[in-house]
Motif scaffolding. Sequence first.
Motif, mmCIF file in Angstrom:
data_model
loop_
_atom_site.group_PDB
_atom_site.id
_atom_site.type_symbol
_atom_site.label_atom_id
_atom_site.label_comp_id
_atom_site.label_asym_id
_atom_site.label_seq_id
_atom_site.Cartn_x
_atom_site.Cartn_y
_atom_site.Cartn_z
ATOM 1 N N THR A 113 0.804 -1.226 0.000
ATOM 2 C CA THR A 113 0.000 0.000 0.000
ATOM 3 C C THR A 113 0.834 1.272 0.000
ATOM 4 N N GLN A 114 2.108 1.176 0.417
ATOM 5 C CA GLN A 114 3.004 2.335 0.427
ATOM 6 C C GLN A 114 2.390 3.540 1.148
ATOM 7 N N PRO A 115 2.012 3.389 2.412
ATOM 8 C CA PRO A 115 1.394 4.511 3.123
ATOM 9 C C PRO A 115 2.408 5.583 3.488
ATOM 10 N N SER A 116 1.914 6.793 3.679
ATOM 11 C CA SER A 116 2.732 7.828 4.285
ATOM 12 C C SER A 116 2.911 7.497 5.760
ATOM 13 N N PHE A 117 3.818 8.215 6.398
ATOM 14 C CA PHE A 117 4.017 8.008 7.828
ATOM 15 C C PHE A 117 2.723 8.227 8.600
ATOM 16 N N PHE A 118 2.007 9.314 8.280
ATOM 17 C CA PHE A 118 0.791 9.619 9.023
ATOM 18 C C PHE A 118 -0.276 8.563 8.778
ATOM 19 N N GLU A 119 -0.429 8.128 7.536
ATOM 20 C CA GLU A 119 -1.415 7.082 7.248
ATOM 21 C C GLU A 119 -1.128 5.819 8.038
ATOM 22 N N LEU A 120 0.136 5.429 8.098
ATOM 23 C CA LEU A 120 0.504 4.230 8.839
ATOM 24 C C LEU A 120 0.243 4.409 10.328
ATOM 25 N N ALA A 121 0.580 5.583 10.862
ATOM 26 C CA ALA A 121 0.348 5.836 12.283
ATOM 27 C C ALA A 121 -1.137 5.808 12.614
ATOM 28 N N VAL A 122 -1.967 6.361 11.740
ATOM 29 C CA VAL A 122 -3.413 6.347 11.962
ATOM 30 C C VAL A 122 -3.952 4.917 11.933
ATOM 31 N N ALA A 123 -3.526 4.140 10.947
ATOM 32 C CA ALA A 123 -3.987 2.753 10.859
ATOM 33 C C ALA A 123 -3.571 1.953 12.093
ATOM 34 N N LEU A 124 -2.342 2.162 12.544
ATOM 35 C CA LEU A 124 -1.886 1.479 13.755
ATOM 36 C C LEU A 124 -2.708 1.908 14.964
ATOM 37 N N THR A 125 -3.046 3.185 15.034
ATOM 38 C CA THR A 125 -3.890 3.673 16.126
ATOM 39 C C THR A 125 -5.221 2.943 16.148
ATOM 40 N N PHE A 126 -5.884 2.872 15.003
ATOM 41 C CA PHE A 126 -7.190 2.228 14.962
ATOM 42 C C PHE A 126 -7.083 0.740 15.315
ATOM 43 N N ARG A 127 -6.035 0.104 14.816
ATOM 44 C CA ARG A 127 -5.840 -1.317 15.138
ATOM 45 C C ARG A 127 -5.605 -1.494 16.642
ATOM 46 N N TYR A 128 -4.792 -0.626 17.220
ATOM 47 C CA TYR A 128 -4.487 -0.739 18.650
ATOM 48 C C TYR A 128 -5.735 -0.503 19.492
ATOM 49 N N PHE A 129 -6.507 0.507 19.169
ATOM 50 C CA PHE A 129 -7.713 0.789 19.938
ATOM 51 C C PHE A 129 -8.723 -0.352 19.822
ATOM 52 N N ALA A 130 -8.839 -0.936 18.630
ATOM 53 C CA ALA A 130 -9.760 -2.070 18.464
ATOM 54 C C ALA A 130 -9.296 -3.268 19.282
ATOM 55 N N GLU A 131 -7.991 -3.544 19.252
ATOM 56 C CA GLU A 131 -7.472 -4.666 20.043
ATOM 57 C C GLU A 131 -7.639 -4.419 21.536
ATOM 58 N N GLN A 132 -7.522 -3.159 21.934
ATOM 59 C CA GLN A 132 -7.673 -2.805 23.343
ATOM 60 C C GLN A 132 -9.136 -2.704 23.770
ATOM 61 N N ASP A 133 -10.045 -2.860 22.825
ATOM 62 C CA ASP A 133 -11.487 -2.868 23.098
ATOM 63 C C ASP A 133 -11.904 -1.602 23.855
ATOM 64 N N VAL A 134 -11.510 -0.462 23.331
ATOM 65 C CA VAL A 134 -11.847 0.787 24.005
ATOM 66 C C VAL A 134 -13.350 1.051 23.905
ATOM 67 N N ASP A 135 -13.885 1.700 24.913
ATOM 68 C CA ASP A 135 -15.293 2.105 24.895
ATOM 69 C C ASP A 135 -15.500 3.352 24.056
ATOM 70 N N LEU A 136 -14.473 4.195 23.994
ATOM 71 C CA LEU A 136 -14.549 5.439 23.233
ATOM 72 C C LEU A 136 -13.176 5.746 22.670
ATOM 73 N N ALA A 137 -13.148 6.213 21.425
ATOM 74 C CA ALA A 137 -11.911 6.692 20.809
ATOM 75 C C ALA A 137 -12.081 8.176 20.502
ATOM 76 N N VAL A 138 -11.182 8.991 21.021
ATOM 77 C CA VAL A 138 -11.182 10.422 20.715
ATOM 78 C C VAL A 138 -10.038 10.662 19.736
ATOM 79 N N ILE A 139 -10.386 11.106 18.547
ATOM 80 C CA ILE A 139 -9.432 11.138 17.434
ATOM 81 C C ILE A 139 -9.246 12.566 16.943
ATOM 82 N N GLU A 140 -8.020 13.068 17.065
ATOM 83 C CA GLU A 140 -7.675 14.386 16.542
ATOM 84 C C GLU A 140 -7.299 14.273 15.072
#
Length: 435
Positions: A113-140
């Motif tokens: 997919t050749q993501p930019s740094f920010f794209e990769l960081a965002v995708a990792l964030t979403f994956r981490y929050f899903a794995e952590q089963d958060v009740d709420l995600a606040v996303i800037e």
Amino acid sequence: MSDALDLLLDRPQYANVADDAFAPGLDRVRALLDGMGNPHEALRAVHVAGTNGKGSTAAMTAAIATAAGLRTGLHTSPHLTHVGQRMRVDGTPAPTDWLADTLDAHRNLIEKTQPSFFELAVALTFRYFAEQDVDLAVIEVGLGGRLDSTNVLAPALSVITHVGLDHTDMLGDTLDAIAREKAGIIKPGTPALSAVTADEPKAAIAAVATEQDAPLHRLDDEATWTTHRSDLTGSVFTLDTPARRYDRLSLSLAGPHQQRNAALAVRAAELTFLTGEGDASAEAAVRDGLGDVRGRTDFHGRLDVLQEEPLIVVDVGHNPPAIAATLDTVAPVVAGRGGTLHVCLNAVRGKQLNETARLLAEHDAVVTPIPIDTKRALPPDEIAERLRAQGVTTTAPRPLADALDAFERTAAPTDGLLLTGSHKLVDVLPPAFRD
């Protein structure tokens, strides 16, 4: 190895990943997230955009949620010292081992997919929050909104803090154009909350909300507040909203501007996770969250006092409105002590340095330009020359550690030093000044 993953983790096998920090468009991040199982689709989210105040508003919203007992993910950018700070759960950054393992598990997908740094960081964030089963995600939002990588979300609430002339090369050169880019996070039929007051961007946001059939809440129509105290330790204020009165709230983030951000965060909480909560439990969550934003979220770099005497403060504001708010908070403290305000300044291209220079001149600041090794940083000699052209007193550019040492050796107890202009100043702080 790419600069992007040098910054993320020292993983040479990802050498071909695009090294741009920001790349507009959603195709690559969608492909990346699809290969990760679309973790963002499992998140209940509050999505926060704005020229200024979005990081603080996101952090305060997350702090209130954590205080309410929710397992809360907070995504902010850029990070201060390590990339795990972009993805925190109840104030704890993502572990480096998790980042390394997840990158390894998706090596082929990342290469494809050749993501930019920010794209990769965002995708990792979403994956981490899903794995952590958060009740709420606040996303800037990272930049803008409509084409920002975070805008794949279907949030419970979209929040817009402020619209100003920043990133005009990418977002447009009028407040109307920039407001429409930021309002791009408003989704069909989904509530939106705006703290924007200027007529032109306010009208643009209203137009987008109407197009999306999205209920639009305006902070200044729904909340009022009265300041009782405001200083570098924080503030005390009383807030009235449609839900209730919060009498004499203590806010741990300093600066009068943070009261507005706090009011916005409280309304965001009331429109989402505090809906249906009783007055006592809702008030307790707001009071406890705002009273310890840093402790509950690990959010730093906003008027952080590093030393009391002589005073040293760091703030990562990097455009004129943010630096103006910082100066309006710090300069009166130094003046009240009878001291001189010193400033260590880094600046990046496209951030209206001449306007920042005018603000510094108004406060009679003595400025030391600080070199920072980033692609967009202005050379310190150019910063000094442009400041002097606006009547600012400057000293010779030098590394931050040297500037701090010189200040401590020569400053009077009544003097003050402000470090500002870039998030990177926190990264290069000497160890003695870190938390």
